[in-house]
Design an enzyme around this catalytic site. Sequence first.
Site, PDB file in Angstrom:
ATOM      1  N   HIS A  91       0.916  -1.173  -0.044  1.00 23.61           N
ATOM      2  CA  HIS A  91       0.122  -0.032   0.135  1.00 23.61           C
ATOM      3  C   HIS A  91       1.136   1.405  -0.015  1.00 23.61           C
ATOM      4  O   HIS A  91       2.187   1.573   0.469  1.00 23.61           O
ATOM      5  CB  HIS A  91      -0.843   0.054   1.457  1.00 23.61           C
ATOM      6  CG  HIS A  91       0.076   0.111   2.347  1.00 23.61           C
ATOM      7  ND1 HIS A  91       0.632  -0.973   2.935  1.00 23.61           N
ATOM      8  CD2 HIS A  91       0.131   0.910   3.274  1.00 23.61           C
ATOM      9  CE1 HIS A  91       0.958  -0.945   4.252  1.00 23.61           C
ATOM     10  NE2 HIS A  91       0.756   1.178   4.423  1.00 23.61           N
TER      11      HIS A  91
ATOM     12  N   HIS B 124       1.595   3.972   2.321  1.00 21.33           N
ATOM     13  CA  HIS B 124       1.621   4.650   2.830  1.00 21.33           C
ATOM     14  C   HIS B 124       3.128   4.882   3.097  1.00 21.33           C
ATOM     15  O   HIS B 124       3.594   4.036   2.459  1.00 21.33           O
ATOM     16  CB  HIS B 124       1.625   3.898   4.684  1.00 21.33           C
ATOM     17  CG  HIS B 124       0.298   4.242   4.678  1.00 21.33           C
ATOM     18  ND1 HIS B 124      -0.830   4.029   5.475  1.00 21.33           N
ATOM     19  CD2 HIS B 124      -0.637   5.500   4.363  1.00 21.33           C
ATOM     20  CE1 HIS B 124      -2.397   4.469   5.563  1.00 21.33           C
ATOM     21  NE2 HIS B 124      -1.949   5.056   4.971  1.00 21.33           N
TER      22      HIS B 124
ATOM     23  N   ASP C  31       5.906   4.680   4.858  1.00 24.49           N
ATOM     24  CA  ASP C  31       6.712   3.395   5.661  1.00 24.49           C
ATOM     25  C   ASP C  31       6.601   2.103   4.912  1.00 24.49           C
ATOM     26  O   ASP C  31       8.049   1.529   5.215  1.00 24.49           O
ATOM     27  CB  ASP C  31       6.830   3.436   6.741  1.00 24.49           C
ATOM     28  CG  ASP C  31       4.494   2.855   7.445  1.00 24.49           C
ATOM     29  OD1 ASP C  31       3.930   3.471   6.648  1.00 24.49           O
ATOM     30  OD2 ASP C  31       4.715   1.927   8.300  1.00 24.49           O
TER      31      ASP C  31
ATOM     32  N   ASP D 148       0.336  -4.237   7.218  1.00 22.69           N
ATOM     33  CA  ASP D 148      -0.807  -3.071   7.396  1.00 22.69           C
ATOM     34  C   ASP D 148      -1.946  -3.969   7.087  1.00 22.69           C
ATOM     35  O   ASP D 148      -2.762  -3.624   6.092  1.00 22.69           O
ATOM     36  CB  ASP D 148      -0.376  -1.713   7.032  1.00 22.69           C
ATOM     37  CG  ASP D 148       1.157  -1.348   7.719  1.00 22.69           C
ATOM     38  OD1 ASP D 148       1.245  -1.582   7.821  1.00 22.69           O
ATOM     39  OD2 ASP D 148       0.863  -0.376   7.344  1.00 22.69           O
TER      40      ASP D 148
END
Length: 309
Positions: free
Chosen positions: A63, A65, A67, A208
Amino acid sequence: MSMRELVVLGTASQAPTRQRNHNGYVLRWDDEVILFDPGEGSQRQLLHTTVTATDLTRICVTHFHGDHCLGLPGTIQRLSLDRVAHPVAVHFPAGGAEYFARLRYATSFYETAELRVEPIEADGQRIALRCGTLEARRLRHPIETYGYRLVEPDGHRMLPEKLAAYGITGPAVGELIRVGHLDLDGRRVARDEVSVPRPGQRFAFVMDTGLCDGVYALAEHADLLVIESTFLESEAALAAEVGHLTAAQAARVATESGVRRLVLTHFSQRYPDPRRFHDEARAHFDGELIIAEDLTTVQLPPRRVASAG
């Protein structure tokens, strides 16, 4: 000899710490070298391993994000700087195509490497590889997120003593494996008479997410499961709110899914002592448990061997 191992580049969630870099994981699996979720600093972390940008055959992003993807610009540019001669496939959630385009061309550079952009467009999408099948499953997170698993098909382990008893040698062995039988002196020898089943190996990568069907589908019978455990159970309510797992949840998933070797990672910076993750997970999982550290290597466990019967 084929190599199957995980090289850990970074293990921090959201923000790096003095001990932990942003995410980054490399899976070596025969002729595939797959970089998962290159966070910020991944290119430099590679310099501390035996993996080079030239080795990479594929990049998988769960994904967008930061990090999990801010290392993409440097990694992609390094492919061109090193003039990587082979194509490199890139997989990511299709809904994040605009983010990928921005990261790919974040700065000016002379592009020589060939990227094959192959976004994930549906839950359960499969990519055929020479060594097996790469499958993506939808996870539960505030933005579109997919986990990945690599599944090797089941095969056969030939039994030398039984081959010798029938006088089967050389190219005839390959024909027997390929066709499923061999005609010898008026008698048909079936492959199953001279072999035992060889279960294929499985690797799963779960980042995540809150608990959902996709987590269990990815983890099912994994020989090696790499899974986020951002929080401890003391913050279970927060984990559920922001779409993450606790160490206890990840361990229970591993137990219920029949995982052989469990790697916990993606730790919140609020926990300076990694032993707390080990102790919490151990209460729910009695298999081989590894608390990931930056720049460590984890081997896939030895292949399951079926008995000759």
